[in-house]
Design an enzyme around this catalytic site. Structure first.
Site, PDB file in Angstrom:
ATOM      1  N   CYS A  79       0.811  -1.225   0.000  1.00 42.71           N
ATOM      2  CA  CYS A  79       0.000   0.000   0.000  1.00 42.71           C
ATOM      3  C   CYS A  79       0.846   1.279   0.000  1.00 42.71           C
ATOM      4  CB  CYS A  79      -0.973   0.008   1.178  1.00 42.71           C
ATOM      5  SG  CYS A  79      -0.286  -0.615   2.711  1.00 42.71           S
TER       6      CYS A  79
ATOM      7  N   HIS B 236      -2.921   6.378   4.592  1.00 41.10           N
ATOM      8  CA  HIS B 236      -1.481   6.496   4.838  1.00 41.10           C
ATOM      9  C   HIS B 236      -1.022   7.875   4.341  1.00 41.10           C
ATOM     10  CE1 HIS B 236      -1.362   2.381   5.903  1.00 41.10           C
ATOM     11  NE2 HIS B 236      -0.745   1.854   4.869  1.00 41.10           N
TER      12      HIS B 236
HETATM   13  N1  LIG Z   1      -4.792  -3.554   4.912  1.00 37.47           N
HETATM   14  C1  LIG Z   1      -4.110  -2.978   3.937  1.00 37.47           C
HETATM   15  O1  LIG Z   1      -4.052  -1.736   3.797  1.00 37.47           O
HETATM   16  C2  LIG Z   1      -3.389  -3.816   2.937  1.00 37.47           C
HETATM   17  C3  LIG Z   1      -2.856  -3.182   1.816  1.00 37.47           C
HETATM   18  C4  LIG Z   1      -2.193  -3.943   0.880  1.00 37.47           C
HETATM   19  C5  LIG Z   1      -2.073  -5.297   1.061  1.00 37.47           C
HETATM   20  N2  LIG Z   1      -2.593  -5.897   2.175  1.00 37.47           N
HETATM   21  C6  LIG Z   1      -2.424  -7.338   2.305  1.00 37.47           C
HETATM   22  O2  LIG Z   1      -3.682  -7.980   2.170  1.00 37.47           O
HETATM   23  C7  LIG Z   1      -3.731  -9.131   3.022  1.00 37.47           C
HETATM   24  C8  LIG Z   1      -4.948  -9.053   3.924  1.00 37.47           C
HETATM   25  O3  LIG Z   1      -4.901  -7.864   4.676  1.00 37.47           O
HETATM   26  P1  LIG Z   1      -6.143  -7.360   5.533  1.00 37.47           P
HETATM   27  O4  LIG Z   1      -5.687  -6.050   6.050  1.00 37.47           O
HETATM   28  O5  LIG Z   1      -7.413  -7.452   4.775  1.00 37.47           O
HETATM   29  O6  LIG Z   1      -6.147  -8.445   6.731  1.00 37.47           O
HETATM   30  P2  LIG Z   1      -7.350  -8.904   7.681  1.00 37.47           P
HETATM   31  O7  LIG Z   1      -8.315  -7.797   7.900  1.00 37.47           O
HETATM   32  O8  LIG Z   1      -6.677  -9.489   8.868  1.00 37.47           O
HETATM   33  O9  LIG Z   1      -8.085 -10.067   6.872  1.00 37.47           O
HETATM   34  C9  LIG Z   1      -7.475 -11.297   6.599  1.00 37.47           C
HETATM   35  C10 LIG Z   1      -8.405 -12.145   5.748  1.00 37.47           C
HETATM   36  O10 LIG Z   1      -7.704 -13.347   5.402  1.00 37.47           O
HETATM   37  C11 LIG Z   1      -8.489 -14.472   5.768  1.00 37.47           C
HETATM   38  N3  LIG Z   1      -7.642 -15.601   6.140  1.00 37.47           N
HETATM   39  C12 LIG Z   1      -6.769 -15.671   7.155  1.00 37.47           C
HETATM   40  N4  LIG Z   1      -6.202 -16.901   7.193  1.00 37.47           N
HETATM   41  C13 LIG Z   1      -6.733 -17.601   6.180  1.00 37.47           C
HETATM   42  C14 LIG Z   1      -6.566 -18.926   5.692  1.00 37.47           C
HETATM   43  N5  LIG Z   1      -5.720 -19.772   6.260  1.00 37.47           N
HETATM   44  N6  LIG Z   1      -7.294 -19.322   4.615  1.00 37.47           N
HETATM   45  C15 LIG Z   1      -8.148 -18.476   4.009  1.00 37.47           C
HETATM   46  N7  LIG Z   1      -8.372 -17.196   4.425  1.00 37.47           N
HETATM   47  C16 LIG Z   1      -7.660 -16.776   5.493  1.00 37.47           C
HETATM   48  C17 LIG Z   1      -9.307 -13.986   6.952  1.00 37.47           C
HETATM   49  O11 LIG Z   1     -10.413 -14.841   7.111  1.00 37.47           O
HETATM   50  P3  LIG Z   1     -11.060 -15.140   8.568  1.00 37.47           P
HETATM   51  O12 LIG Z   1     -12.185 -14.152   8.701  1.00 37.47           O
HETATM   52  O13 LIG Z   1     -11.541 -16.523   8.416  1.00 37.47           O
HETATM   53  O14 LIG Z   1      -9.988 -14.969   9.574  1.00 37.47           O
HETATM   54  C18 LIG Z   1      -9.680 -12.584   6.450  1.00 37.47           C
HETATM   55  O15 LIG Z   1     -10.734 -12.675   5.505  1.00 37.47           O
HETATM   56  C19 LIG Z   1      -2.389  -9.154   3.769  1.00 37.47           C
HETATM   57  O16 LIG Z   1      -1.515 -10.023   3.098  1.00 37.47           O
HETATM   58  C20 LIG Z   1      -1.912  -7.737   3.666  1.00 37.47           C
HETATM   59  O17 LIG Z   1      -0.522  -7.645   3.715  1.00 37.47           O
HETATM   60  C21 LIG Z   1      -3.257  -5.190   3.102  1.00 37.47           C
END
Ligand SMILES: NC(=O)c1ccc[n+]([C@@H]2O[C@H](COP(=O)([O-])OP(=O)(O)OC[C@H]3O[C@@H](n4cnc5c(N)ncnc54)[C@H](OP(=O)(O)O)[C@@H]3O)[C@@H](O)[C@H]2O)c1
Length: 346
Positions: free
Chosen positions: A132, A252
């Protein structure tokens, strides 16, 4: 369009901060969805989410989930992408991956549509979305890079907690309430990852995002450096990053010092940034107008302001760049890529 081709779409991590925003955007953009699969871990299987007025039950993501899927948008962490993206590709899906799993893989294009959309043609099943903080920085750098060349960038970030997922948002709200009530804040989540020490985020600034590397930089800082070189296709550009988590829910902010290779006129820079796709110039110090995280929330653009020539290096520019990390920093960038793929296949 009546004969518009429609696609079978899967969103992996649909219950998360980024996944939830992807589902919203697919709806808002009227993405040509034929079938939609919302996938998560077993923990959230059965949760109901709505899309286009219909309820969808979230399913546990498994290799077979991708049977018949055309486009899979992954945002469930790097391990999940590593475990399941190949299974999706084998079944014929194009994966748009928001995690760090494949970004530096030489066979995987790392794409910000306003910067290097031509790279999507090179994909072999997976297209990576950059980090991001990288996305908003390269979007702001690109017009300058094309016109003047860039020799050096020094960036300091002020990153929102939503960048660390939905549990980090809950943590900030919980700690803020505890601190205001004078009870123990019990740090539990930040910095994220399997790290031995957690710090208070409420009323604080944490100069660590992700693990420290052997060179003293954190992984987030090294992601910004490596990904920028890959996206601009320039190994010679010098970058230094300091990434800091602050108690803001979304958006950010970044302070950038940019050394250009050629002389520049401030008016021309201003005009170029104002005209660039995906950028909004907010730069009127007299009326105290500059980009703010609160103003960027929920918007797709990257906001640029506080433009000023450096005091000591006349070819350098200082600027302030803000964007909603869940939008352009993640979901919107991914959905833009999906829209390009859909358009190509019409
Ligand atoms: N947040 C940001 O600004 C941002 C920006 C760029 C990239 N990212 C990347 O995007 C990804 C997710 O970020 P987020 O912020 O959305 O995180 P988050 O809010 O913690 O959500 C994580 C998601 O992944 C699922 N998950 C976790 N373990 C899993 C598994 N073993 N199998 C299938 N699904 C699983 C969770 O499902 P449950 O509900 O079942 O736990 C939830 O839907 C990360 O890799 C992060 O680095 C995030």
């Amino acid at each position: 369009m009546t004969n518009q081709k429609r696609f079978n779409v899967a969103v992996v991590g649909a219950t998360g901060a980024v996944g939830g925003q992807i589902v919203k955007l697919l709806e808002q953009r009227q993405f040509p969805v034929n079938t939609l699969k919302l996938l998560s871990s077993a923990r959230s299987a059965g949760t109901k989410l709505s899309f286009n007025g219909q309820e969808f039950a979230v399913e546990e993501a498994k290799p077979e989930s991708f049977e018949g899927v055309d486009i899979a948008l992954f945002s469930a962490g790097g391990d999940v992408s590593k475990a399941l993206a190949a299974a999706a590709v084998e079944r014929g899906a194009v994966c748009i991956d928001n995690t760090n799993a494949f970004r530096m893989d030489p066979d995987t294009p790392l794409v910000v549509p306003e910067v290097n959309i031509e790279k999507i043609k090179e994909h072999q099943g997976i297209i990576a979305n950059p980090n991001c903080s990288t996305i908003q920085m390269v979007a702001a750098l690109k017009p300058l890079y094309d016109r003047y060349g860039i020799s050096k960038v020094i960036v300091s970030t002020y990153q929102a907690v939503s960048g660390a997922g939905s549990r980090a948002i809950d943590e900030l709200l919980r700690q803020t309430k505890a601190a205001l009530e004078g009870t123990d804040v019990n740090p539990d989540i930040l910095p994220v990852g399997s790290l031995p020490v957690k710090h208070q985020i409420a009323f604080n600034a944490i100069p660590q995002i992700d693990k420290f590397q052997d060179n003293g930089f954190t992984l987030e800082e090294m992601k910004m450096i490596r990904e920028t070189k890959k996206i601009l296709d320039d190994e010679d550009i010098q970058l230094t990053a300091t990434c800091v988590r602050i108690p803001v829910v979304s958006g950010h902010s970044e302070s950038l010092y940019v050394e250009l290779k050629e002389d520049f006129q401030m008016d021309e820079v201003r005009q170029m940034l104002a005209d660039a796709p995906g950028l909004t110039l907010v730069d009127d110090p007299e009326s105290q107008q500059y980009p703010l995280a609160t103003e960027s929330a929920g918007k797709p653009d990257v906001f640029v302001g506080r433009l000023r020539r450096d005091l000591y290096e006349p070819r350098a520019l200082n600027m302030w760049v803000v964007s909603d990390n869940l939008m352009k920093g993640a979901a919107w960038n991914a959905v833009q890529i999906a829209e390009y793929i859909a358009a190509e296949r019409q």
